[in-house]
Design a protein around this motif. Structure first.
Motif, PDB file in Angstrom:
ATOM      1  N   ASP A 168       8.738   9.065  19.664  1.00 10.33           N
ATOM      2  CA  ASP A 168       8.015   7.971  19.011  1.00 10.33           C
ATOM      3  C   ASP A 168       7.668   8.420  17.591  1.00 10.33           C
ATOM      4  N   ASP A 169       7.130   7.504  16.782  1.00 11.32           N
ATOM      5  CA  ASP A 169       6.955   7.801  15.357  1.00 11.32           C
ATOM      6  C   ASP A 169       5.861   8.831  15.081  1.00 11.32           C
ATOM      7  N   GLU A 170       5.046   9.146  16.081  1.00  5.65           N
ATOM      8  CA  GLU A 170       4.032  10.195  15.870  1.00  5.65           C
ATOM      9  C   GLU A 170       4.361  11.471  16.645  1.00  5.65           C
ATOM     10  N   MET A 198       4.655  12.190  19.767  1.00  7.15           N
ATOM     11  CA  MET A 198       3.784  12.489  20.912  1.00  7.15           C
ATOM     12  C   MET A 198       4.556  12.460  22.236  1.00  7.15           C
ATOM     13  N   PHE A 199       5.662  11.716  22.241  1.00  6.89           N
ATOM     14  CA  PHE A 199       6.452  11.536  23.469  1.00  6.89           C
ATOM     15  C   PHE A 199       7.933  11.682  23.135  1.00  6.89           C
ATOM     16  N   ARG A 200       8.712  12.208  24.086  1.00 10.33           N
ATOM     17  CA  ARG A 200      10.162  12.290  23.891  1.00 10.33           C
ATOM     18  C   ARG A 200      10.862  11.839  25.171  1.00 10.33           C
ATOM     19  N   ARG A 210       3.097  -2.623  29.664  1.00 10.06           N
ATOM     20  CA  ARG A 210       2.115  -3.091  30.638  1.00 10.06           C
ATOM     21  C   ARG A 210       1.543  -1.842  31.320  1.00 10.06           C
ATOM     22  N   SER A 211       0.264  -1.562  31.090  1.00 10.67           N
ATOM     23  CA  SER A 211      -0.384  -0.389  31.685  1.00 10.67           C
ATOM     24  C   SER A 211      -0.441  -0.545  33.191  1.00 10.67           C
ATOM     25  N   LEU A 212      -0.024   0.479  33.921  1.00 10.34           N
ATOM     26  CA  LEU A 212      -0.193   0.510  35.372  1.00 10.34           C
ATOM     27  C   LEU A 212      -1.240   1.567  35.732  1.00 10.34           C
ATOM     28  N   LEU A 267      -9.164  -4.461  34.621  1.00 10.18           N
ATOM     29  CA  LEU A 267      -8.293  -5.426  33.926  1.00 10.18           C
ATOM     30  C   LEU A 267      -6.836  -5.303  34.380  1.00 10.18           C
ATOM     31  N   TYR A 268      -6.381  -4.068  34.588  1.00 12.34           N
ATOM     32  CA  TYR A 268      -4.962  -3.840  34.902  1.00 12.34           C
ATOM     33  C   TYR A 268      -4.681  -3.711  36.394  1.00 12.34           C
ATOM     34  N   LYS A 269      -5.696  -3.936  37.227  1.00  9.78           N
ATOM     35  CA  LYS A 269      -5.508  -3.829  38.676  1.00  9.78           C
ATOM     36  C   LYS A 269      -4.465  -4.837  39.169  1.00  9.78           C
ATOM     37  N   GLY A 304       1.163  -5.538  26.239  1.00  9.58           N
ATOM     38  CA  GLY A 304       0.752  -5.545  24.831  1.00  9.58           C
ATOM     39  C   GLY A 304       1.884  -5.001  23.981  1.00  9.58           C
ATOM     40  N   PRO A 305       1.977  -5.452  22.689  1.00 14.97           N
ATOM     41  CA  PRO A 305       3.050  -4.973  21.813  1.00 14.97           C
ATOM     42  C   PRO A 305       2.884  -3.487  21.517  1.00 14.97           C
ATOM     43  N   GLY A 306       3.998  -2.757  21.519  1.00 16.77           N
ATOM     44  CA  GLY A 306       3.967  -1.338  21.191  1.00 16.77           C
ATOM     45  C   GLY A 306       4.146  -1.115  19.696  1.00 16.77           C
ATOM     46  N   ASP A 307       4.203   0.146  19.292  1.00 19.46           N
ATOM     47  CA  ASP A 307       4.426   0.458  17.875  1.00 19.46           C
ATOM     48  C   ASP A 307       5.916   0.666  17.576  1.00 19.46           C
ATOM     49  N   GLY A 308       6.778   0.439  18.593  1.00 24.43           N
ATOM     50  CA  GLY A 308       8.213   0.637  18.394  1.00 24.43           C
ATOM     51  C   GLY A 308       8.983  -0.668  18.371  1.00 24.43           C
ATOM     52  N   LYS A 309      10.051  -0.670  17.567  1.00 21.97           N
ATOM     53  CA  LYS A 309      10.970  -1.809  17.556  1.00 21.97           C
ATOM     54  C   LYS A 309      12.342  -1.295  17.965  1.00 21.97           C
ATOM     55  N   LEU A 310      13.178  -2.198  18.424  1.00 18.68           N
ATOM     56  CA  LEU A 310      14.553  -1.832  18.764  1.00 18.68           C
ATOM     57  C   LEU A 310      15.496  -2.800  18.068  1.00 18.68           C
ATOM     58  N   HIS A 311      16.370  -2.246  17.235  1.00 16.25           N
ATOM     59  CA  HIS A 311      17.347  -3.048  16.495  1.00 16.25           C
ATOM     60  C   HIS A 311      18.675  -3.028  17.239  1.00 16.25           C
TER      61      HIS A 311
HETATM   62  C1  EN5 Z   1      18.737   3.434  22.603  1.00 14.08           C
HETATM   63  N1  EN5 Z   1      19.221   2.822  23.815  1.00 14.08           N
HETATM   64  O1  EN5 Z   1       8.794   4.421  19.629  1.00 14.08           O
HETATM   65  C2  EN5 Z   1      17.240   3.545  22.551  1.00 14.08           C
HETATM   66  N2  EN5 Z   1       8.465   3.883  21.758  1.00 14.08           N
HETATM   67  O2  EN5 Z   1       6.646   0.774  21.530  1.00 14.08           O
HETATM   68  C3  EN5 Z   1      16.812   4.402  21.385  1.00 14.08           C
HETATM   69  N3  EN5 Z   1       4.957   3.350  21.868  1.00 14.08           N
HETATM   70  O3  EN5 Z   1       6.369   3.932  23.497  1.00 14.08           O
HETATM   71  C4  EN5 Z   1      15.827   3.735  20.467  1.00 14.08           C
HETATM   72  N4  EN5 Z   1       3.104   6.535  18.454  1.00 14.08           N
HETATM   73  O4  EN5 Z   1       3.052   1.579  21.551  1.00 14.08           O
HETATM   74  C5  EN5 Z   1      14.422   3.925  20.912  1.00 14.08           C
HETATM   75  N5  EN5 Z   1       1.683   2.406  23.097  1.00 14.08           N
HETATM   76  C6  EN5 Z   1      13.393   3.424  19.963  1.00 14.08           C
HETATM   77  C7  EN5 Z   1      12.002   3.614  20.545  1.00 14.08           C
HETATM   78  C8  EN5 Z   1      11.508   5.040  20.416  1.00 14.08           C
HETATM   79  C9  EN5 Z   1      10.277   5.333  21.243  1.00 14.08           C
HETATM   80  C10 EN5 Z   1       9.111   4.514  20.802  1.00 14.08           C
HETATM   81  C11 EN5 Z   1       7.327   3.042  21.490  1.00 14.08           C
HETATM   82  C12 EN5 Z   1       7.711   1.600  21.778  1.00 14.08           C
HETATM   83  C13 EN5 Z   1       6.160   3.492  22.382  1.00 14.08           C
HETATM   84  C14 EN5 Z   1       3.751   3.579  22.664  1.00 14.08           C
HETATM   85  C15 EN5 Z   1       3.152   4.931  22.416  1.00 14.08           C
HETATM   86  C16 EN5 Z   1       2.747   5.141  20.984  1.00 14.08           C
HETATM   87  C17 EN5 Z   1       2.226   6.525  20.747  1.00 14.08           C
HETATM   88  C18 EN5 Z   1       1.957   6.737  19.283  1.00 14.08           C
HETATM   89  C19 EN5 Z   1       2.788   2.435  22.374  1.00 14.08           C
HETATM   90  C20 EN5 Z   1       0.730   1.334  23.065  1.00 14.08           C
HETATM   91  C21 EN5 Z   1       0.626   0.751  24.474  1.00 14.08           C
HETATM   92  C22 EN5 Z   1      -0.483  -0.269  24.612  1.00 14.08           C
HETATM   93  C23 EN5 Z   1      -0.773  -0.494  26.088  1.00 14.08           C
HETATM   94  C24 EN5 Z   1      -1.877  -1.502  26.268  1.00 14.08           C
HETATM   95  C25 EN5 Z   1      -1.563  -2.798  25.561  1.00 14.08           C
HETATM   96  C26 EN5 Z   1      -1.231  -2.584  24.098  1.00 14.08           C
HETATM   97  C27 EN5 Z   1      -0.136  -1.592  23.943  1.00 14.08           C
END
Ligand code: EN5
Ligand code: NHW
Length: 372
Positions: free
Chosen positions: A73-75, A77-79, A173-175, A200-202, A343-350
């Motif tokens: 992810d962009d910070e 924190m996860f791989r 979706r948080s489980l 909330l997430y039960k 909820g929307p994440g911080d990642g997009k997929l093109h």
């Molecule tokens: C090729 N087939 O960025 C794929 N994941 O949102 C390769 N964010 O997990 C391309 N940064 O938003 C992959 N939590 C491109 C994606 C790369 C991985 C990636 C994002 C997708 C992601 C999480 C963790 C962010 C950690 C800090 C995120 C928020 C969750 C929250 C839950 C409750 C409701 C609001 C959202």
């Protein structure tokens, strides 16, 4: 700006909005005898290998390369941590070619330092980045695909390249909200306590739709009809036959889960949902090392409302101890995401096409394709 991609048959940024350009293939196929017969040259320390993913040793090497060097992810924190069983499944669908499983080794040490398959798992070891290895790998895989007389491809990436056919949003979706907050995957909302968040997430203990059950091998013909009909409504979608459905959708433990609704009265299969398992390593955390994530794959509803079907998918994912259920806003997913507390994440997929131009970018809801 894009010294490599500017040379490739893909839609170019400078051509956006130019309606004089025709839709369709950018380059015509050439006779196979005119496809370059020798591999592209690698820098001298490296050599090409074709990977045998069924070999335990090779599969371990690919797994370890990806587990330490693939997408974060962009910070950071996860791989992504694709399992070996997942890789074997992803890399050997009907009609796959072993020649498309390409590795790059250091000649002297034999260490695997880079990998690519047809359209996915492009990875260069962290210590060898920005040396322009990726363009050579992409050209080599393209050459080997051309040798099988194939001239188009679809691929996805988290980064912007020339030129997306669509840009999708990841939703989560948080489980297991407590763990997600502990590891920094999500945050406690404003004016929210941990106990209110957990409540909330039960989810219910068991699924609610009568006739909801795991897909079995004898369901392949019915599921194929259901999926083919559904996917025919999208602008870009795979053309699955029964062999593809058996491979891509029949359940495999910790790889792919598929459920369907068989009408208790008529025994007709009316609805289907599926998700794949892709854990992420949690980088540098005291108490936890992996996040167990389910990713929405293909879902079709004809009788059970999609919202209820996906709520049942969330319930089984929770029963199976997943921490989070992820989905893109493709197909008709928008119709359930907010209501089911995604909820929307911080990642997009093109999404991209190789050697095919389309005039206008697509909406995510026009995409009927999910890649791994
Ligand atoms: C090729 N087939 O960025 C794929 N994941 O949102 C390769 N964010 O997990 C391309 N940064 O938003 C992959 N939590 C491109 C994606 C790369 C991985 C990636 C994002 C997708 C992601 C999480 C963790 C962010 C950690 C800090 C995120 C928020 C969750 C929250 C839950 C409750 C409701 C609001 C959202
Ligand atoms: S997206 C996941 C890609 N992998 C990762 O993000 C893992 C972590 N990162 C790395 O390993 C799913 C490296 O950063 C990689 C780039 C290897 C990504 N797709 O070697 P250089 C896929 O696997 C371009 C395509 O110096 P690097 C999809 C970049 O724009 N191109 O960089 C795979 C630049 O070109 P430009 C990408 O950081 C689809 C050039 O690479 C890209 O050391 C493949 C720089 O190369 C990406 N994700 O290595 C195409 N990321 O023109 C398939 C960067 O801008 C095409 N680049 O100068 C179809 C083939 C079949 C055709 C059949 C007809």
């Amino acid at each position: 700006r894009h010294k490599f991609w500017e040379t490739q048959p893909v839609g170019q940024f400078k051509d956006i909005g130019d309606s004089s350009l025709p839709e369709g293939p950018i380059e015509l196929p050439t006779p196979l005898s005119e496809v370059k017969q020798e591999p592209y040259n690698l820098p001298d320390p490296y050599e090409w290998i074709t990977c045998d993913i069924n070999s335990e040793v090779m599969c371990d090497e690919v797994y370890n390369l990806l587990a330490h060097n693939y997408v974060e992810d962009d910070e950071n924190m996860f791989r992504f941590n694709y399992s070996k069983e997942f890789l074997r499944w992803a890399l050997q669908p009907p009609g796959y070619f072993r020649s498309w499983h390409i590795g790059v080794r250091v000649k002297s040490s034999k260490k695997l330092v880079a990998f690519i398959t047809e359209i996915n798992f492009l990875c260069v070891h962290k210590k060898l980045r920005t040396k322009r290895l990726a363009p050579v790998m992409i050209k080599e895989v393209t050459r080997r695909v051309h040798l099988e007389n194939m001239w188009q491809a679809a691929y996805t990436a988290g980064v912007i390249l020339p030129t997306p056919i669509a840009t999708c949003q990841y939703w989560h979706r948080s489980l297991n909200p407590k763990k997600l907050i502990d590891v920094g995957f999500s945050r406690l909302g404003a004016r929210m306590t941990m106990s209110r968040t957990i409540k909330l997430y039960k989810l219910p203990e068991s699924t609610v739709t009568p006739g909801f059950r795991k897909m079995e091998i004898h369901d392949v013909p019915a599921v194929t009809r259901l999926i083919r009909n559904y996917l025919s409504h999208f602008v870009v979608a795979p053309d699955f036959d029964e062999n593809d459905v058996e491979h891509w959708l029949l359940p495999r433990e910790n790889v792919i889960d598929s459920y369907l609704v068989e009408s208790p009265e008529t025994h007709v299969v009316t609805d289907f949902c599926s998700f794949y398992t892709l854990p992420s390593s949690i980088l540098g955390h005291q108490n936890y090392s992996t996040l167990k994530a389910a990713y929405s794959f293909y879902n079709v509803s004809t009788v059970t409302p999609l919202l209820q079907l996906m709520n049942d998918a969330l319930i089984v994912a929770k029963q199976k101890d997943y921490d989070v259920f992820n989905a893109l806003d493709v197909m008709q997913n928008e119709t359930f995401l907010r209501e089911l507390k995604f909820g929307p994440g911080d990642g997009k997929l093109h999404y991209y096409l190789y050697n095919y131009r389309i005039r206008h970018a697509l909406k995510p809801s026009e995409l009927g394709l999910v890649l791994l």
